[in-house]
Each structure stands twice: as structure tokens, then as C-alpha cells.
Scaffold this motif. Structure first.
Motif, mmCIF file in Angstrom:
data_model
loop_
_atom_site.group_PDB
_atom_site.id
_atom_site.type_symbol
_atom_site.label_atom_id
_atom_site.label_comp_id
_atom_site.label_asym_id
_atom_site.label_seq_id
_atom_site.Cartn_x
_atom_site.Cartn_y
_atom_site.Cartn_z
ATOM 1 N N SER A 147 2.283 1.600 -9.713
ATOM 2 C CA SER A 147 2.671 2.890 -10.431
ATOM 3 C C SER A 147 3.808 3.671 -9.415
ATOM 4 O O SER A 147 5.079 4.055 -10.116
ATOM 5 N N THR A 148 3.648 3.875 -8.097
ATOM 6 C CA THR A 148 4.755 4.409 -7.231
ATOM 7 C C THR A 148 5.986 3.637 -7.392
ATOM 8 O O THR A 148 7.232 4.300 -7.515
ATOM 9 N N GLY A 152 4.874 -1.867 -14.573
ATOM 10 C CA GLY A 152 4.112 -1.844 -15.325
ATOM 11 C C GLY A 152 3.044 -2.966 -15.468
ATOM 12 O O GLY A 152 3.272 -4.123 -15.202
#
Length: 594
Positions: A147-148, A152
Motif C-alpha cells: 500500500s505504501t 496493487g
């Protein structure tokens, strides 16, 4: 149609790794001596008696463990071809054909594969996982790092996690024309495809998290142990308290193995032109010119690298797209190129009066920018992701380039004994001197290219090949085993001064500046057969490998030209330990029934 299967089990630390550096028995925050590790391994854990010491001395201060994952790749392949020989005239024959091949990409039988797809100008980065492995747990830190970095997570129904075209058509054409009664001209052209199957451990998509990974445990500080009560670190506990589950992984800095999603099938275009002249009824000479060009070749590169040149002291992590993950992770691409040009002269003496000879000389040149870890061909990339340089910036002589090669093979039946020119009468005499055969192979080859790198770091996360000093001979005052090349012939370029500079001079000059020692080898054989009856025979054979006992030296090592005294020293032979002369003697008795 054929079907291939390949299984790999190769965890990094299958039985665990326990490291003892001496830290636990040293002064607090001291510089532990290397020999202190033995004491740390030997003592029983217990409270330290030194103020500020660790809570429990002894045990390992680093433990690493790997999961055990079975890679089980399967792939089918399909092919069809048409070929026809057409005798156009009495002198001209044409061979025409076309081959179609389909190489689907390999798929793990259990779905234990993942593929990292870096971002492009039109699509975001993705981490693809075979949807048959959706139940395999992922660690919270891994999901947070994805996420950082804007990656995906996708569970894909395309189990190969790549795509490839099935439309691979390879035309073939050849012709032979009898220009004169003793002169024949031949020419041919063809395309040859080959699919990817096993890239080699470390580059296979089954080597990706969460299927293969390593857990690494170290103390949180210099005065702490790995885990409370030494639950992890004691050999008596082994790995019983190490949770070998992907959900337990601290994913900071792990590698994401990548493979080009829209894969291209590697192919080679090859052509040749030859002229053969019959010197006599049993002798001929052939002159041949050959070209071969490879395209979309497998290239073992790396991803998550800086896309611009950086000063040597710069922090590379600040200039990569995915700082939460390892820099320089494996990346399998299909964009390598190779080109080969060769001219050959071949003399053939077909069997006559007991003698056959096949002698060949080849001059060739081979260049490439493809690197394959499975065959360790030695191409090293200096700035693989830097815009304007990339992989093509290291297009140079291939590591296997051999400029000159001569090969001579002969067999000769000695002219003694029954049916031969001399001493043909008498059974006893024939048993001693008759029926002897000799054969031999002589190989003479020039050396292979060697790259001298810079003796300093000119940029962060980039390589550098040494410059050649104008007017200074590469082998002046050298060319010996102890000192193969002249250190004064090389120099370093300047370093990178500003991030993103367009001047690529800090990457140095062209690679493959040197040529290693030549290869010379002669193998001979001698043998004789005695007919002991109509159905039995006794045979003797003696083989002499490297008959002249000539050492064939390996390429030079220690290529740091900053250390002139030891620069380019040779400390090994090319085929060690099989270089010295070897003699093999054998006796064979053969028999058969009517």
C-alpha cells in the motif's frame, strides 16, 4: 506435441542458520573479535555479570530460516511444419519449409507463483498471485508495504501470470546449385524459436513471496537477545519457536521477483553462404560465411533500481520507485540481442589409404547485451534502468566470443600387417604389427574477453568499466601468468557530480577490454584389434588426453588496476583439476553368436 515438467526444492536455509559473532561475550557495545563467536557458541546462557551486559549471555545473535516450498512447473508445447525439396533443374535444388510453434508459459501445478509487474506510463504497479493460492496468508507488514509503495494486490485467473503469442511462424529456405562439375554453391536462411521454461532458481516466479521467503531474527539492540528467555537462538530449541508461516514475515526489504508480463518468444535468424570445391575424388575444400542474430533473448536484469545517475554518497532508496522493498530484485526480460558473424574454411580428406582428415579454421565475432544466470555468461549491467543508457549501453563482445579457432581431427590406419602396404605376410608378424589405428584431435583457440572494472565507485547503484589510456599498450611489460595485463593502461573516469546528470562518462568505457590466454589442446588415441575367432575379438585402446601436457590458463583474476603489483594475475587453469595429461588404457573382449 510435448509436455514438460520441472520440480525445484531449494530453500535458502533449509536447516536454519545460527550466527555467533561474539557480541554476547564482548564488552557492552564493543567491537567483538571474530574468535569470540566460538566462546559465545560454547557457553550456557545466563545473566551477564557485567553492568549493561545482555540479559542472557550465549546463544545465537542471528537466526535465519526458510520455508520449504515445492516448485512444480508444467508446460505443453505444440508445433507443426511443412517441408519440401524441389529439384528445379539438374543443377539446382531448393528446400522450402515453414514451421509453426506455440510455447505457452509454464504454470505451477499448485498455483504457487507470484509476479511483480512494475508501473508503466499507462498502468500502475501490481503484484499478481495465482488465484488458486488465495488462501495462503500474507503478513500485515507485506500488505502495508504494498500500500505504501502504490502496488496493487491482484489474484489472477491467468495462472501463468504472463501472456505470450501463439503465432510463431518460422520460414526456412535453402538452395544448392552446381555451378561447375566440381563446384557447388549453397545458401540457406531460417528462423528458429524457443520457449522459456525454467529460468533458474531465484528467477522463477515460484521464488516469490508468499511461497518462498526467509525469516531473519536479530536483536533489537546491542544489549538485547533475539527473543525473551532465548526462545529463539538456542541450538537446543532449534527452529521449534520460529513461526515458518508467511503471515509471520517482516516484509521490509524483501525481493519482488518480476517477469515481463507481455512476454516475447526468443528467436534466432540464421543464414549461411558456402562454396565447396572438389579437389579430388576424396578431397574437398569449403568456404562458408555465417550470420546469426538473436532477438528477444532472455535477460536476467534487476528492477527497483534508480532511473538516473547518482553521486557515490547518495541514498539510493530515495530514488527508487518501491523503497519498502529490496533494491535490485530479479527481473526476467525478453529484450536481449545477439549478433554473430563468422567465416570458415574447411578441408576434408575422406577415407583413402587408411587416412581421414577434417580440418577447420574459423574467424568470428560475437556481440550481445543478453545475460543469462542459468548459464552464467558474465554480462554485467552498469545502469540497467537509467534512461538513455539501460541494458543496451552494455552491448559488447559476448563473454564466449572466440575470434580465431582451428580444429583438426584425423584417423589413420598404420600401413602394417595383413591387407596393408608393409609387412603383410605371416600370422605372427600380423598379430604384432598389424591392425593398429591412431586418431587425434587438435584444438587451437584464441582467448575469451575479460572486463576490467573501475577501481573506485563512481556512482551509487551503478557500475563502471575502466577507461583505456591512449597510447599505453594493454600488455606492455606483462603478458605473463603472474602479470597478464598492464595496470598503467587503465584509468578511472570522474564520479557522478549531480543526481540525474545527462553525462554518462562516470560509467566508464566499453567492457571486455582484455583477452584471456589462448586455449591449446591435443588428444590422441591408439588401438588395435585381434580377431580370436569368427565371432570373437580382443581390442586394446590407449587414450592420451592433453597429450603435450600443455597448461591452459584461466582468465586473469584480481582486476583491480589500483594494485599494480598483483593486477591481472592468473592463479588457475581453465579446466582445473582435469588439465594435466591423462592416460587411459583399456582392453575389451567382444563375442557374439551365429
Amino acid at each position: 506435441y510435448y509436455r514438460m515438467k520441472s520440480g525445484v526444492v531449494q530453500p535458502t536455509y533449509p536447516k536454519g542458520y545460527f550466527g555467533y559473532s561474539g557480541t554476547y561475550i564482548d564488552l557492552p557495545n564493543g567491537n567483538a573479535a571474530a574468535t569470540g563467536g566460538i566462546a559465545q557458541f560454547a557457553i550456557l546462557p545466563g545473566p551477564s555479570t557485567v553492568q549493561g551486559g545482555v540479559a542472557d549471555e550465549g546463544g545465537a545473535n542471528q537466526v535465519e530460516a526458510s520455508d520449504m516450498s515445492q516448485e512444480d512447473y508444467r508446460r505443453a508445447a505444440y508445433a507443426a511444419y511443412f517441408q519440401d525439396d524441389w529439384r528445379v533443374t539438374q543443377r539446382l535444388t531448393v528446400n522450402l519449409g515453414v514451421r509453426w510453434e506455440d510455447f505457452p508459459m509454464p504454470v505451477d501445478h499448485h498455483g504457487f507463483m507470484a509476479n511483480f509487474i512494475p508501473a508503466t506510463a499507462t498502468s500502475p504497479a501490481q503484484f499478481l498471485v495465482d488465484n488458486r493460492a488465495a488462501s495462503v496468508p500474507l503478513s500485515p507488514s507485506f500488505l502495508a508495504n504494498l500500500s505504501t509503495d502504490g502496488i496493487g494486490l491482484v489474484y489472477s485467473s491467468n495462472h501463468a501470470l504472463t501472456t505470450v503469442s501463439p503465432f510463431n511462424f518460422a520460414p526456412r529456405v535453402g538452395l544448392a546449385y552446381q555451378l561447375m562439375p566440381r563446384l557447388v554453391v549453397r545458401a540457406a536462411y531460417g528462423i528458429f524459436y524457443d520457449g522459456v521454461f525454467n529460468n533458474g532458481d531465484g528467477y522463477n516466479l515460484g521464488n516469490n513471496y508468499p511461497f518462498e521467503y526467509t525469516l531473519n531474527y536479530t536483536p533489537p539492540s546491542g544489549s538485547a537477545i533475539i527473543a525473551p528467555n532465548n526462545a529463539i537462538g538456542l541450538t537446543s530449541n532449534g527452529l521449534s519457536n520460529v513461526p515458518l508461516s508467511p503471515a509471520s514475515l517482516n516484509a521490509s526489504g524483501i525481493s519482488l521477483v518480476a517477469m515481463q508480463y507481455h512476454w516475447k518468444i526468443p528467436y534466432v535468424q540464421s543464414s549461411n553462404f558456402s562454396v565447396q570445391y572438389e579437389l579430388s575424388n576424396n578431397q574437398s575444400f569449403t568456404a562458408t560465411f555465417i550470420t546469426t542474430g538473436g532477438r528477444h533473448l532472455n535477460t536476467e536484469a534487476t528492477t527497483n533500481q534508480p532511473t538516473e545517475l547518482l553521486p557515490p554518497t547518495a541514498s539510493s532508496t530515495n530514488y527508487v520507485a518501491y523503497p519498502q522493498f529490496a533494491l535490485g530484485s530479479p527481473d526476467e526480460l525478453a529484450n536481449g540481442t545477439s549478433n554473430y558473424y563468422g567465416a570458415e574454411g574447411t578441408y576434408e580428406h575422406r577415407l583413402a589409404q587408411g587416412l581421414t582428415v577434417l580440418a577447420n579454421y574459423t574467424w568470428s565475432q560475437s556481440r550481445t547485451d543478453a545475460s543469462d544466470t542459468l548459464f552464467l555468461n558474465g554480462v554485467s549491467y552498469r545502469a540497467p534502468m537509467v534512461t538513455g543508457f539501460g541494458l543496451k549501453g552494455d552491448y559488447s563482445y559476448a563473454p564466449s566470443d572466440i575470434r580465431n579457432g582451428t580444429h583438426i581431427a584425423t584417423t589413420y590406419a598404420l600401413p602394417f600387417g595383413q591387407g596393408r602396404r608393409f609387412l603383410s605376410e605371416g600370422r605372427v608378424l600380423n598379430a604384432i604389427v598389424g591392425g593398429w589405428m591412431t586418431s587425434g584431435i587438435l584444438t587451437l583457440q584464441s582467448g575469451i574477453p575479460v572486463t576490467v572494472t573501475c577501481s573506485i565507485t563512481t556512482g551509487a547503484r551503478s557500475g563502471c568499466d575502466a577507461l583505456k589510456v591512449p597510447g599505453v599498450g594493454l600488455y606492455t611489460g606483462a603478458h605473463t601468468v603472474a602479470h597478464w595485463a598492464n595496470a598503467a593502461a587503465f584509468a578511472n573516469p570522474g564520479v557522478v557530480l549531480t543526481a540525474g546528470q545527462s553525462d554518462f562518462s562516470p560509467l566508464g568505457g566499453s567492457p571486455m577490454q582484455l583477452v584471456s590466454p589462448r586455449f591449446h589442446r591435443s588428444d590422441i588415441s591408439i588401438g588395435k584389434q585381434w580377431a580370436t575367432s569368427e565371432t570373437t575379438a580382443l581390442k586394446f585402446r590407449g587414450d592420451f588426453f592433453n597429450f603435450t601436457n600443455t597448461p591452459n590458463f584461466a582468465p586473469p583474476g584480481n582486476l583491480d588496476f589500483g594494485s599494480a603489483a598483483t593486477f591481472a594475475s592468473i592463479t588457475a587453469t581453465r579446466d582445473s583439476p582435469n588439465d594435466p595429461r591423462e592416460i587411459q588404457l583399456g582392453v575389451n573382449f567382444s563375442f557374439g553368436l551365429h
